[in-house]
Design a protein around this motif. Sequence first.
Motif, PDB file in Angstrom:
ATOM      1  N   LEU A  62      44.144 -29.815 -77.833  1.00  0.00           N
ATOM      2  CA  LEU A  62      44.226 -29.567 -76.395  1.00  0.00           C
ATOM      3  C   LEU A  62      45.248 -28.501 -76.017  1.00  0.00           C
ATOM      4  N   ARG A  63      46.376 -28.458 -76.721  1.00  0.00           N
ATOM      5  CA  ARG A  63      47.446 -27.494 -76.445  1.00  0.00           C
ATOM      6  C   ARG A  63      48.099 -27.113 -77.764  1.00  0.00           C
ATOM      7  N   PRO A  64      48.606 -25.893 -77.868  1.00  0.00           N
ATOM      8  CA  PRO A  64      49.343 -25.526 -79.086  1.00  0.00           C
ATOM      9  C   PRO A  64      50.666 -26.290 -79.148  1.00  0.00           C
ATOM     10  N   VAL A  94      47.646 -29.542 -90.406  1.00  0.00           N
ATOM     11  CA  VAL A  94      48.840 -30.377 -90.391  1.00  0.00           C
ATOM     12  C   VAL A  94      48.664 -31.562 -89.431  1.00  0.00           C
ATOM     13  N   PHE A  95      47.881 -31.368 -88.383  1.00  0.00           N
ATOM     14  CA  PHE A  95      47.629 -32.486 -87.473  1.00  0.00           C
ATOM     15  C   PHE A  95      47.040 -33.671 -88.234  1.00  0.00           C
ATOM     16  N   LEU A  96      46.186 -33.410 -89.220  1.00  0.00           N
ATOM     17  CA  LEU A  96      45.631 -34.503 -90.038  1.00  0.00           C
ATOM     18  C   LEU A  96      46.738 -35.248 -90.774  1.00  0.00           C
ATOM     19  N   ARG A  97      47.745 -34.513 -91.236  1.00  0.00           N
ATOM     20  CA  ARG A  97      48.883 -35.176 -91.895  1.00  0.00           C
ATOM     21  C   ARG A  97      49.644 -36.052 -90.913  1.00  0.00           C
ATOM     22  N   ASN A 107      49.964 -25.845 -87.685  1.00  0.00           N
ATOM     23  CA  ASN A 107      48.649 -25.538 -88.232  1.00  0.00           C
ATOM     24  C   ASN A 107      47.690 -26.697 -87.977  1.00  0.00           C
ATOM     25  N   ASN A 108      46.424 -26.372 -87.708  1.00  0.00           N
ATOM     26  CA  ASN A 108      45.445 -27.413 -87.387  1.00  0.00           C
ATOM     27  C   ASN A 108      45.319 -28.464 -88.493  1.00  0.00           C
ATOM     28  N   ASP A 123      55.179 -26.728 -91.470  1.00  0.00           N
ATOM     29  CA  ASP A 123      54.007 -27.129 -90.686  1.00  0.00           C
ATOM     30  C   ASP A 123      53.452 -25.981 -89.850  1.00  0.00           C
ATOM     31  N   MET A 124      54.248 -24.929 -89.697  1.00  0.00           N
ATOM     32  CA  MET A 124      53.894 -23.848 -88.786  1.00  0.00           C
ATOM     33  C   MET A 124      53.007 -22.803 -89.452  1.00  0.00           C
ATOM     34  N   ASP A 125      52.140 -22.202 -88.644  1.00  0.00           N
ATOM     35  CA  ASP A 125      51.333 -21.080 -89.118  1.00  0.00           C
ATOM     36  C   ASP A 125      52.063 -19.771 -88.800  1.00  0.00           C
ATOM     37  N   ALA A 126      51.420 -18.659 -89.031  1.00  0.00           N
ATOM     38  CA  ALA A 126      52.042 -17.351 -88.823  1.00  0.00           C
ATOM     39  C   ALA A 126      52.395 -17.102 -87.353  1.00  0.00           C
ATOM     40  N   TYR A 127      51.797 -17.839 -86.437  1.00  0.00           N
ATOM     41  CA  TYR A 127      52.042 -17.654 -85.012  1.00  0.00           C
ATOM     42  C   TYR A 127      53.093 -18.617 -84.459  1.00  0.00           C
ATOM     43  N   GLY A 128      53.671 -19.453 -85.333  1.00  0.00           N
ATOM     44  CA  GLY A 128      54.678 -20.412 -84.897  1.00  0.00           C
ATOM     45  C   GLY A 128      54.109 -21.690 -84.324  1.00  0.00           C
TER      46      GLY A 128
END
Length: 145
Positions: free
Chosen positions: A64-66, A25-28, A22-23, A14-19
């Motif tokens: 709203l927050r990472p 994934v929120f839809l999932r 990913n946006n 679920d994570m992007d390159a920054y840990g």
Amino acid sequence: MARHVFRCPLRWGDMDAYGHVNNVVFLRYLEEARIDFMFRLAPGEGSASFTGGSVVARHEIDYLRPLVHRHEPVVVETWVTHISAASMTVAYEVRDDETVYARATTVVVPYNLAEGRPRRITPEERAFLEKYRDDERDGDGAVAV
């Protein structure tokens, strides 16, 4: 007003390159919570509620927050803000005890898969949705989600 609470595990993928989650994934996460709400919680014993299919007509998400990788699940609270004859709006908060990471809404249209067209919400479905309905508005006139 009742809210459906779904505990969604975070997966390494679920994570992007920054840990961060990913946006997309929120839809999932929203989908998993909505499916649990509409297809596990709603039908009950022998009920045909929501089993005919549904389609998403619209998503709207405010990040709203990472959300960073962790081992604890994230909570997705789900409720209904609008019900019409042939659609419903489902609202969500993706959160934990201290932080709200995202707020979102989805317009869902019941769909007759066999006929290939939208259908009306049944009385049984409406009765279930009404138990989770909260269409209160905030001070700006927007739906409070």
